[in-house]
Design a protein around this motif. Sequence first.
Motif, PDB file in Angstrom:
ATOM      1  N   UNK A   1       0.834  -1.199   0.000  1.00  0.00           N
ATOM      2  CA  UNK A   1       0.000   0.000   0.000  1.00  0.00           C
ATOM      3  C   UNK A   1       0.872   1.253   0.000  1.00  0.00           C
ATOM      4  N   UNK A   2       1.943   1.257   0.777  1.00  0.00           N
ATOM      5  CA  UNK A   2       2.855   2.406   0.808  1.00  0.00           C
ATOM      6  C   UNK A   2       3.443   2.662  -0.577  1.00  0.00           C
ATOM      7  N   UNK A   3       3.805   1.594  -1.267  1.00  0.00           N
ATOM      8  CA  UNK A   3       4.339   1.745  -2.622  1.00  0.00           C
ATOM      9  C   UNK A   3       3.284   2.335  -3.558  1.00  0.00           C
ATOM     10  N   UNK A   4       2.054   1.872  -3.421  1.00  0.00           N
ATOM     11  CA  UNK A   4       0.952   2.377  -4.239  1.00  0.00           C
ATOM     12  C   UNK A   4       0.749   3.876  -4.006  1.00  0.00           C
ATOM     13  N   UNK A   5       0.795   4.284  -2.755  1.00  0.00           N
ATOM     14  CA  UNK A   5       0.546   5.681  -2.418  1.00  0.00           C
ATOM     15  C   UNK A   5       1.687   6.601  -2.839  1.00  0.00           C
ATOM     16  N   UNK A   6       2.838   6.019  -3.146  1.00  0.00           N
ATOM     17  CA  UNK A   6       3.985   6.809  -3.584  1.00  0.00           C
ATOM     18  C   UNK A   6       3.932   7.154  -5.071  1.00  0.00           C
ATOM     19  N   UNK A   7       3.018   6.518  -5.798  1.00  0.00           N
ATOM     20  CA  UNK A   7       2.934   6.719  -7.245  1.00  0.00           C
ATOM     21  C   UNK A   7       2.050   7.918  -7.594  1.00  0.00           C
ATOM     22  N   UNK A   8       2.173   8.368  -8.844  1.00  0.00           N
ATOM     23  CA  UNK A   8       1.313   9.440  -9.333  1.00  0.00           C
ATOM     24  C   UNK A   8      -0.131   8.968  -9.373  1.00  0.00           C
ATOM     25  N   UNK A   9      -1.057   9.902  -9.190  1.00  0.00           N
ATOM     26  CA  UNK A   9      -2.495   9.617  -9.194  1.00  0.00           C
ATOM     27  C   UNK A   9      -2.871   8.557  -8.157  1.00  0.00           C
ATOM     28  N   UNK A  10      -2.175   8.604  -7.035  1.00  0.00           N
ATOM     29  CA  UNK A  10      -2.495   7.685  -5.937  1.00  0.00           C
ATOM     30  C   UNK A  10      -3.840   8.063  -5.331  1.00  0.00           C
ATOM     31  N   UNK A  11      -4.505   7.120  -4.667  1.00  0.00           N
ATOM     32  CA  UNK A  11      -5.780   7.435  -4.011  1.00  0.00           C
ATOM     33  C   UNK A  11      -5.638   8.543  -2.977  1.00  0.00           C
ATOM     34  N   UNK A  12      -6.658   9.383  -2.882  1.00  0.00           N
ATOM     35  CA  UNK A  12      -6.689  10.448  -1.862  1.00  0.00           C
ATOM     36  C   UNK A  12      -7.205   9.927  -0.542  1.00  0.00           C
ATOM     37  N   UNK A  13      -8.087   8.907  -0.623  1.00  0.00           N
ATOM     38  CA  UNK A  13      -8.753   8.379   0.558  1.00  0.00           C
ATOM     39  C   UNK A  13      -8.498   6.878   0.642  1.00  0.00           C
TER      40      UNK A  13
ATOM     41  N   UNK B   1       0.322  -3.532  12.321  1.00  0.00           N
ATOM     42  CA  UNK B   1       1.152  -2.351  12.501  1.00  0.00           C
ATOM     43  C   UNK B   1       1.520  -2.166  13.971  1.00  0.00           C
ATOM     44  N   UNK B   2       2.714  -1.655  14.198  1.00  0.00           N
ATOM     45  CA  UNK B   2       3.091  -1.184  15.519  1.00  0.00           C
ATOM     46  C   UNK B   2       2.738   0.299  15.609  1.00  0.00           C
ATOM     47  N   UNK B   3       2.788   0.833  16.795  1.00  0.00           N
ATOM     48  CA  UNK B   3       2.538   2.260  16.972  1.00  0.00           C
ATOM     49  C   UNK B   3       3.542   3.085  16.170  1.00  0.00           C
ATOM     50  N   UNK B   4       4.801   2.680  16.197  1.00  0.00           N
ATOM     51  CA  UNK B   4       5.851   3.399  15.467  1.00  0.00           C
ATOM     52  C   UNK B   4       5.586   3.359  13.968  1.00  0.00           C
ATOM     53  N   UNK B   5       5.171   2.210  13.443  1.00  0.00           N
ATOM     54  CA  UNK B   5       4.893   2.078  12.015  1.00  0.00           C
ATOM     55  C   UNK B   5       3.665   2.896  11.607  1.00  0.00           C
ATOM     56  N   UNK B   6       2.666   2.930  12.473  1.00  0.00           N
ATOM     57  CA  UNK B   6       1.480   3.746  12.198  1.00  0.00           C
ATOM     58  C   UNK B   6       1.861   5.220  12.085  1.00  0.00           C
ATOM     59  N   UNK B   7       2.651   5.714  13.014  1.00  0.00           N
ATOM     60  CA  UNK B   7       3.069   7.119  12.994  1.00  0.00           C
ATOM     61  C   UNK B   7       3.877   7.413  11.734  1.00  0.00           C
ATOM     62  N   UNK B   8       4.752   6.489  11.343  1.00  0.00           N
ATOM     63  CA  UNK B   8       5.564   6.675  10.140  1.00  0.00           C
ATOM     64  C   UNK B   8       4.687   6.743   8.896  1.00  0.00           C
ATOM     65  N   UNK B   9       3.669   5.881   8.827  1.00  0.00           N
ATOM     66  CA  UNK B   9       2.742   5.884   7.685  1.00  0.00           C
ATOM     67  C   UNK B   9       1.997   7.211   7.599  1.00  0.00           C
ATOM     68  N   UNK B  10       1.507   7.670   8.721  1.00  0.00           N
ATOM     69  CA  UNK B  10       0.770   8.938   8.766  1.00  0.00           C
ATOM     70  C   UNK B  10       1.652  10.108   8.348  1.00  0.00           C
ATOM     71  N   UNK B  11       2.891  10.111   8.815  1.00  0.00           N
ATOM     72  CA  UNK B  11       3.790  11.233   8.537  1.00  0.00           C
ATOM     73  C   UNK B  11       4.363  11.191   7.125  1.00  0.00           C
ATOM     74  N   UNK B  12       4.406  10.008   6.534  1.00  0.00           N
ATOM     75  CA  UNK B  12       4.913   9.891   5.168  1.00  0.00           C
ATOM     76  C   UNK B  12       3.898  10.393   4.147  1.00  0.00           C
ATOM     77  N   UNK B  13       2.612  10.171   4.412  1.00  0.00           N
ATOM     78  CA  UNK B  13       1.574  10.524   3.441  1.00  0.00           C
ATOM     79  C   UNK B  13       0.620  11.546   4.058  1.00  0.00           C
ATOM     80  N   UNK B  14       1.103  12.755   4.218  1.00  0.00           N
ATOM     81  CA  UNK B  14       0.331  13.802   4.889  1.00  0.00           C
ATOM     82  C   UNK B  14      -0.812  14.343   4.023  1.00  0.00           C
TER      83      UNK B  14
END
Length: 207
Positions: free
Chosen positions: A106-118, A129-142
């Motif tokens: 999913x992270x790879x998908x969201x890194x591409x052009x025209x990725x989903x907004x929602x 997910x761990x708490x640390x991984x959740x925070x990283x996901x949130x902060x990577x795709x703001x």
Amino acid sequence: MEINRALSVDQILNKKFIELELPDEWAASLGEPEASGIWIIWGNPANGKSRFSMMLAKCLAQMGRVAYNSLEEGARKSFQNNVKACRMHEVKKNFIVLNREPVEALRERLSKKQAPRFVFIDSLQYTELTKKQYIALKEEFTNVLFIFISHAEGKEPKGALASFIRYDADIKIRVEGYRAFPASRMGGGEPYTIWPEAAAKYWAEIK
């Protein structure tokens, strides 16, 4: 350690945010939220949680591309029935189903052009997910709005991570008896009835 530059009061007051232009019936429940961030939906089985999540996905698909990651259920008949019942073919150009897609994919998908907004993630407990991984996901795709769907334990989200996300989320939605009860930092707050007949019967019986 590098220190982030502090913001002035004027910078905060002049900052512009992209808001969701929700239809009136949704705005009454969810207010005027940003088009990114974290939401969480939780509830016990057979109370309307899956139907509500799909209805919300349909609403958001009218404003941008939605990915629904069915980690728990997968592309099974019950999921198909939910898609049919919510008439998701009406928004099929903006709605895709991810069949148990791991978070790394999913992270790879969201890194591409025209990725989903929602992005709907169903369910949180299946992400591992761990708490640390959740925070990283949130902060990577703001620029993405993540909507986590969680199991419940009584009236609370189940597990330490779900509890943490509940406090972190901009919008928290508990589903019970075919009604969704939102708590939003952006207004709203009116219960949303998912299935009027079933809701009326449920709430009449527990009075």
